[in-house]
Design a protein around this motif. Structure first.
Motif, PDB file in Angstrom:
ATOM      1  N   ARG A  60      91.822  18.971  16.533  1.00  0.00           N
ATOM      2  CA  ARG A  60      90.371  18.825  16.270  1.00  0.00           C
ATOM      3  C   ARG A  60      89.713  20.190  16.196  1.00  0.00           C
ATOM      4  NH1 ARG A  60      90.403  15.039  20.985  1.00  0.00           N
ATOM      5  NH2 ARG A  60      90.970  13.013  20.108  1.00  0.00           N
ATOM      6  N   ARG A  61      90.043  21.050  17.148  1.00  0.00           N
ATOM      7  CA  ARG A  61      89.400  22.377  17.153  1.00  0.00           C
ATOM      8  C   ARG A  61      89.817  23.197  15.942  1.00  0.00           C
ATOM      9  NH1 ARG A  61      89.594  23.826  23.661  1.00  0.00           N
ATOM     10  NH2 ARG A  61      87.843  22.461  24.197  1.00  0.00           N
ATOM     11  N   ARG A  62      91.081  23.088  15.556  1.00  0.00           N
ATOM     12  CA  ARG A  62      91.545  23.826  14.379  1.00  0.00           C
ATOM     13  C   ARG A  62      90.881  23.297  13.118  1.00  0.00           C
ATOM     14  NH1 ARG A  62      96.126  27.090  13.430  1.00  0.00           N
ATOM     15  NH2 ARG A  62      95.710  28.100  11.438  1.00  0.00           N
ATOM     16  N   ASP A 112      86.497  26.514  11.061  1.00  0.00           N
ATOM     17  CA  ASP A 112      85.686  27.213  10.066  1.00  0.00           C
ATOM     18  C   ASP A 112      84.469  26.411   9.646  1.00  0.00           C
ATOM     19  OD1 ASP A 112      88.837  28.225   8.680  1.00  0.00           O
ATOM     20  OD2 ASP A 112      87.545  29.331  10.059  1.00  0.00           O
ATOM     21  N   ARG A 113      84.206  25.335  10.398  1.00  0.00           N
ATOM     22  CA  ARG A 113      83.039  24.511  10.059  1.00  0.00           C
ATOM     23  C   ARG A 113      81.909  24.828  11.005  1.00  0.00           C
ATOM     24  NH1 ARG A 113      84.785  18.303   9.292  1.00  0.00           N
ATOM     25  NH2 ARG A 113      82.531  18.174   9.052  1.00  0.00           N
ATOM     26  N   GLU A 114      80.741  24.944  10.433  1.00  0.00           N
ATOM     27  CA  GLU A 114      79.576  25.217  11.262  1.00  0.00           C
ATOM     28  C   GLU A 114      79.130  23.924  11.924  1.00  0.00           C
ATOM     29  OE1 GLU A 114      76.480  27.075   9.037  1.00  0.00           O
ATOM     30  OE2 GLU A 114      75.031  26.914  10.688  1.00  0.00           O
ATOM     31  N   VAL A 115      78.839  24.027  13.195  1.00  0.00           N
ATOM     32  CA  VAL A 115      78.240  22.898  13.892  1.00  0.00           C
ATOM     33  C   VAL A 115      76.755  23.200  13.981  1.00  0.00           C
ATOM     34  CG1 VAL A 115      78.078  21.634  16.065  1.00  0.00           C
ATOM     35  CG2 VAL A 115      80.312  22.389  15.216  1.00  0.00           C
ATOM     36  N   LEU A 174      82.556  20.324  20.319  1.00  0.00           N
ATOM     37  CA  LEU A 174      81.211  20.597  20.853  1.00  0.00           C
ATOM     38  C   LEU A 174      81.305  21.249  22.223  1.00  0.00           C
ATOM     39  CD1 LEU A 174      78.213  20.280  20.172  1.00  0.00           C
ATOM     40  CD2 LEU A 174      78.246  18.126  21.457  1.00  0.00           C
ATOM     41  N   ALA A 175      82.244  20.775  23.043  1.00  0.00           N
ATOM     42  CA  ALA A 175      82.412  21.356  24.379  1.00  0.00           C
ATOM     43  C   ALA A 175      82.734  22.847  24.279  1.00  0.00           C
ATOM     44  CB  ALA A 175      83.517  20.617  25.134  1.00  0.00           C
TER      45      ALA A 175
END
Lengths: 216, 77
Positions: free
Chosen positions: A112-114, A118-121, A180-181
């Motif tokens: 999930r993190r990978r 490169d995606r902006e939250v 998010l964490a």
């Protein structure tokens, strides 16, 4: 048959019906422990590989070698967790099942993190306004519209800023909780508790507006 | 309108007032829960609150699915 262990918890586990014995050597010393750790790592690799390849669709840009690196990292981190938490195993499941979940968790979080690296939250809670554009269509009744307005009002007025941010990010923007964490410097459990509290406040707000079905 | 008729997004926003475990508690119980499920035992009775958490937490739900799928694969192999 492993030699009797003086650790009373380990002895109890050895006596429990259906308990695999090899993992008891994780409490041992020397070569016996080394063999058990190698066996453990093999199990964790299996689970990590299963999870990474199950989710490889979310990482189309990664090569087989890069995916395998994720697998290895997940298995290694899971081994550390398992060995640190050996005392938590109570024989309520097989040791293999218990160990598997550590590797599945590590692999899932890494994937999930990978995938989101490169995606902006966009941590702009005003994005909940997108709900305003998801209003009732011609086939929806006035009650649906009123409920939606009550929910929007609740998000706007009944939540703390942090609760609003977490709710919007997780539920409306679909940001994985582990991602998010990491971005917020928090952890999954703390964020879920915040989400739980936000939902409870929202339900109370909507119920107070006369929509009791929100609590069903 | 009943809770069942709510738009899926609204359902995810509102959640449920059913008692549920948190993520850490869910992880702690997950192995036991899945083995109970696969044995055809009433897992929800033995581990109350876990199912409600899976409904509210997509990450834990995915990990539950994965553990279940892996154990099912093991049973076939």
């Amino acid at each position: 048959m492993p030699a009797a262990d003086t650790n009373p918890d380990v002895s109890a586990l050895a006596a429990a019906p259906g308990v695999e014995e090899w993992h008891l050597d994780l409490h041992a010393q020397g070569a016996r422990r080394d063999e058990a750790v190698a066996h453990l790592h093999g199990i964790l690799l299996r689970a990590a590989r299963f999870e990474v390849f199950r989710r490889r669709g979310s990482l189309p840009q990664l090569s087989a070698a890069e995916l395998d690196e994720l697998v290895q990292d997940a298995a290694d981190d899971a081994a550390v967790s398992v060995l640190r938490r050996l005392g938590d195993f109570r024989g309520e499941s097989s040791f293999r099942t218990w160990a598997y979940k550590f590797a599945l968790l590590e692999a899932a979080v890494k994937v999930r993190r990978r995938a989101w690296r490169d995606r902006e939250v966009t941590l702009e809670p005003e994005h909940w306004e997108s709900l305003a554009h998801a209003g009732p269509g011609p086939d929806d009744d006035a009650e649906s519209g009123a409920l939606l307005e009550a929910v929007r009002d609740g998000i706007r007025t009944a939540l703390t800023p942090r609760q609003r941010l977490v709710l919007v990010a997780l539920v409306l923007e679909g940001v994985p909780i582990d991602v998010l964490a990491e971005r917020l410097g928090s952890n999954r459990n703390a964020l879920y508790k915040m989400l739980h509290d936000a939902r409870r406040r929202l339900r109370a707000h909507v119920a107070a507006a006369g929509f009791q079905e929100a609590n069903e | 309108m009943t809770g069942r008729d709510l738009d899926p997004t609204l359902l995810r926003l509102l959640g449920s007032d059913e008692p549920e475990l948190d993520c850490d508690e869910c992880f702690t119980q997950l192995d036991r829960y899945v083995e109970l499920e696969l044995a055809g035992a009433p897992a929800d009775a033995f581990v109350p609150g876990l199912r409600a958490h899976l409904v509210g937490c997509p990450a834990c739900a995915e990990e539950h699915e994965s553990l279940r799928a892996l154990l099912e694969l093991d049973s076939v192999a």
